[in-house]
Design a protein around this motif. Structure first.
Motif, mmCIF file in Angstrom:
data_model
loop_
_atom_site.group_PDB
_atom_site.id
_atom_site.type_symbol
_atom_site.label_atom_id
_atom_site.label_comp_id
_atom_site.label_asym_id
_atom_site.label_seq_id
_atom_site.Cartn_x
_atom_site.Cartn_y
_atom_site.Cartn_z
ATOM 1 N N ILE A 186 66.235 4.145 -32.074
ATOM 2 C CA ILE A 186 65.964 3.377 -30.867
ATOM 3 C C ILE A 186 64.867 2.368 -31.172
ATOM 4 O O ILE A 186 63.787 2.730 -31.658
ATOM 5 N N ARG A 187 65.156 1.116 -30.896
ATOM 6 C CA ARG A 187 64.175 0.081 -31.160
ATOM 7 C C ARG A 187 62.957 0.242 -30.248
ATOM 8 O O ARG A 187 63.107 0.412 -29.041
ATOM 9 N N PRO A 188 61.754 0.191 -30.807
ATOM 10 C CA PRO A 188 60.573 0.232 -29.931
ATOM 11 C C PRO A 188 60.470 -1.066 -29.136
ATOM 12 O O PRO A 188 60.966 -2.117 -29.552
ATOM 13 N N LEU A 189 59.852 -0.976 -27.984
ATOM 14 C CA LEU A 189 59.635 -2.178 -27.189
ATOM 15 C C LEU A 189 58.718 -3.136 -27.945
ATOM 16 O O LEU A 189 57.764 -2.701 -28.614
ATOM 17 N N PRO A 190 58.961 -4.430 -27.865
ATOM 18 C CA PRO A 190 58.039 -5.399 -28.484
ATOM 19 C C PRO A 190 56.633 -5.255 -27.895
ATOM 20 O O PRO A 190 56.464 -4.808 -26.755
ATOM 21 N N ASP A 191 55.629 -5.638 -28.656
ATOM 22 C CA ASP A 191 54.239 -5.484 -28.220
ATOM 23 C C ASP A 191 53.981 -6.162 -26.884
ATOM 24 O O ASP A 191 53.238 -5.634 -26.039
ATOM 25 N N GLU A 192 54.592 -7.316 -26.669
ATOM 26 C CA GLU A 192 54.374 -8.032 -25.417
ATOM 27 C C GLU A 192 54.868 -7.216 -24.225
ATOM 28 O O GLU A 192 54.196 -7.128 -23.191
ATOM 29 N N GLN A 193 56.044 -6.590 -24.371
ATOM 30 C CA GLN A 193 56.564 -5.765 -23.285
ATOM 31 C C GLN A 193 55.729 -4.501 -23.112
ATOM 32 O O GLN A 193 55.484 -4.060 -21.979
ATOM 33 N N ARG A 194 55.276 -3.925 -24.205
ATOM 34 C CA ARG A 194 54.470 -2.714 -24.115
ATOM 35 C C ARG A 194 53.176 -2.971 -23.366
ATOM 36 O O ARG A 194 52.656 -2.090 -22.680
ATOM 37 N N SER A 195 52.657 -4.161 -23.475
ATOM 38 C CA SER A 195 51.406 -4.489 -22.797
ATOM 39 C C SER A 195 51.611 -4.806 -21.319
ATOM 40 O O SER A 195 50.656 -4.765 -20.542
ATOM 41 N N GLN A 196 52.851 -5.089 -20.934
ATOM 42 C CA GLN A 196 53.099 -5.551 -19.564
ATOM 43 C C GLN A 196 53.855 -4.570 -18.693
ATOM 44 O O GLN A 196 53.738 -4.620 -17.463
ATOM 45 N N ILE A 197 54.669 -3.685 -19.280
ATOM 46 C CA ILE A 197 55.504 -2.798 -18.463
ATOM 47 C C ILE A 197 55.260 -1.335 -18.808
ATOM 48 O O ILE A 197 54.827 -1.000 -19.906
ATOM 49 N N GLU A 198 55.550 -0.483 -17.846
ATOM 50 C CA GLU A 198 55.350 0.950 -18.025
ATOM 51 C C GLU A 198 56.391 1.519 -18.998
ATOM 52 O O GLU A 198 57.578 1.236 -18.882
ATOM 53 N N HIS A 199 55.916 2.324 -19.935
ATOM 54 C CA HIS A 199 56.820 2.896 -20.939
ATOM 55 C C HIS A 199 56.322 4.250 -21.440
ATOM 56 O O HIS A 199 56.787 4.745 -22.463
ATOM 57 N N SER A 200 55.354 4.835 -20.718
ATOM 58 C CA SER A 200 54.658 6.006 -21.251
ATOM 59 C C SER A 200 55.416 7.321 -21.074
ATOM 60 O O SER A 200 54.881 8.367 -21.413
#
Length: 532
Positions: free
Chosen positions: A38-52
């Motif tokens: 599974i591809r990790p979310l790009p850093d920009e998305q990780r900083s902006q959207i919930e993924h925890s």
């Protein structure tokens, strides 16, 4: 990371509760068990959207920018939860929700029934009971009188903060709502319903829902005419195209009636059939013509699309589309609505619509499958099974089979017209979901499609390969019959993702296509393998 506890959902910060790794996933038959990830979310998305929750984002929830915004969202969640538990506010599913929340004894019998739990390597947060237990603890502590003291004494502590709310929202979309867990539960606890009601809370109270289901689903269906974006003009154009294709195949012009007032039947198709699988609509037209049935389609807004994504996340949107379908049927003065090969439409119109349609709007609604069974098994159409002499297996759509109980009509058909039919195991009411249920098949944002293919759809792909293990010829074309448009969409993506067409010669299609392919008066095969 160790075993995840229920209370861990309140853990502060961006640390994920689960780090998914392919080393834990259920093994697939060779040679399809290639190392996929599974591809990790790009850093920009990780900083902006919930993924925890698990590093996956189905919803793309923006991170709050202040403590005040977090507190406001938590309070909205709590207010919505009170409405879920109110008989007056929750007019659709209050009784089964309360029963399921109060009756679970945490025996975990349901866990081994869940394809997502099994496929993921038995990850704790994917247990069917996990999200229900989170909700139950929140209710016990924050809504019931004396709950804070009682929860502490029982060792059922949980903190209601923004991480809890955000993770619970995502967790509700790690369940396809297939209800296999409810079937296995000795008490009938419906953890899938709990997931659905959590989705409803987030949609109706916080405005949080997948764009594919809401913006591009129900809202687009009511404004443009279809969840696919197909307008009435485009719909009519597609019908003209299908009539031309039918003429090429059959050598004669067969009309697909539109807006025919006073017809016996209003046929409702999933609009995906018009765009992606027109051969299914064409097959119905050929069969109905052979049977001499009085029928029609509708060109009204939403009248030609049986999809109702509200059934998966929002009662308001559900009701708006159900009412539209009934009004269209009354306008055309038809005797009944007949539902084509769409599992979601079966659930909505055959089961849940009874909670909405009353009086003159409560028009008779039936599945097309018994009609097709009658045509095939009682000799109303001349058929030659040798035309379908290739390996065929049958996928049981959850909402056709487990929910509405339509188990045998499709089986009697394929047994009669497909000499090499073989069952998947398990099958019937014990079937596994395709992995694209509850709207997953069309959810394609961020890295959710990777999770959908590698985890959610993993069990179904394994079933497909197992069903054809005895086919010795590697070049033999294998057909997965899926009488549901949504399931076909998921199977299309699964077979492409795992390169099943190239490696295993596995194709897919509907039920009506197999019937027409066996009709003796067709000079050429109806099923075009290259296209499928």
């Amino acid at each position: 990371m160790g075993k995840t506890k229920v209370s861990d959902i309140s853990r502060a910060g961006d640390e994920q509760l689960l780090e998914l790794t392919s080393l834990d996933w259920m093994t697939l038959p060779c040679p399809s068990d290639q190392p996929l990830s599974i591809r990790p979310l790009p850093d920009e998305q990780r900083s902006q959207i919930e993924h925890s929750l698990d590093g996956i984002s189905a919803l793309g929830i923006p991170k709050p920018t202040s403590k005040g915004e977090e507190d406001g969202l938590v309070q909205s969640f709590l207010n919505g939860l009170r409405k879920l538990l109110s008989h007056d506010d929750n007019w659709t599913f209050w009784q089964p929700l309360v029963y399921s929340l109060e009756s679970c004894v945490k025996c975990q019998t349901c866990s081994d029934a869940c394809p997502i739990y099994l496929s993921s390597g038995k990850q704790e947060i994917y247990r069917p009971t996990y999200r229900g237990e989170v909700l139950r603890r929140i209710i016990n502590k924050y809504i019931k009188k004396g709950g804070r003291i009682s929860s502490k004494l029982k060792g059922e502590e949980i903190d209601l903060n923004w991480p809890t709310v955000a993770r619970l929202a995502e967790l509700a979309y790690r369940c396809t709502l297939c209800r296999r867990c409810a079937q296995w539960c000795p008490l009938g606890v419906d953890n899938a319903l709990i997931s659905r009601e959590i989705r409803k809370l987030f949609s109706q109270e916080l405005g949080i829902a997948p764009k594919e289901l809401h913006d591009f689903g129900t809202i687009q269906q009511l404004s443009k005419g279809s969840s696919t974006g197909m307008t009435p003009v485009a719909f009519r154009d597609s019908i003209e195209f299908m009539e031309e294709e039918i003429e090429e195949i059959t050598g004669r012009r067969i009309e697909i009636p539109i807006d025919k007032e006073g017809a016996d039947i209003l046929l409702l198709h999933n609009a995906g059939e018009f765009l992606s699988w027109p051969d299914n609509t064409e097959a119905f037209a050929i069969i109905f013509d052979a049977l001499g049935i009085s029928w029609t389609l509708s060109s009204d807004l939403a009248g030609y699309d049986s999809v109702n994504y509200g059934v998966w996340y929002d009662d308001v949107q559900l009701a708006r589309i159900v009412l539209t379908h009934a009004e269209v049927a009354n306008k055309l003065k038809v005797q009944k609505i007949l539902i084509g090969e769409c599992g979601h439409a079966h659930k909505t119109l055959l089961v849940i619509a009874d909670r909405i349609l009353t009086g003159e709007l409560n028009i008779p609604r039936e599945s097309a499958l018994p009609l097709l069974e009658d045509a095939v098994c009682n000799g109303r159409i001349k058929l030659d099974p040798s035309r379908n002499d290739f390996p065929v297996t049958l996928h049981d759509p959850c909402n056709l089979v487990r929910l509405t109980g339509i188990v045998e009509p499709q089986r009697r058909i394929v047994r009669k017209i497909c000499p090499q039919f073989r069952e998947m195991e398990p099958h019937g009411v014990e079937n596994y979901c395709c992995g694209g249920g509850s709207g997953f098949a069309i959810m394609s944002s961020r890295n959710f499609p990777d999770w959908k293919m590698t985890v959610s759809g993993r069990m179904k792909f394994k079933q497909v390969l197992d069903a054809f293990q005895d086919v010795g010829d590697p070049e033999a074309e294998r057909y997965v019959c899926a009488p549901c448009s949504n399931c076909k969409g998921q199977l299309r993506d699964l077979l492409s993702y795992y390169q099943a067409r190239e490696k295993h010669s596995v194709f897919y299609g509907g039920l009506a296509e197999l019937i027409v392919n066996a009709m003796v008066d067709l000079e050429q095969p109806f099923i075009q393998w290259e296209w499928h």
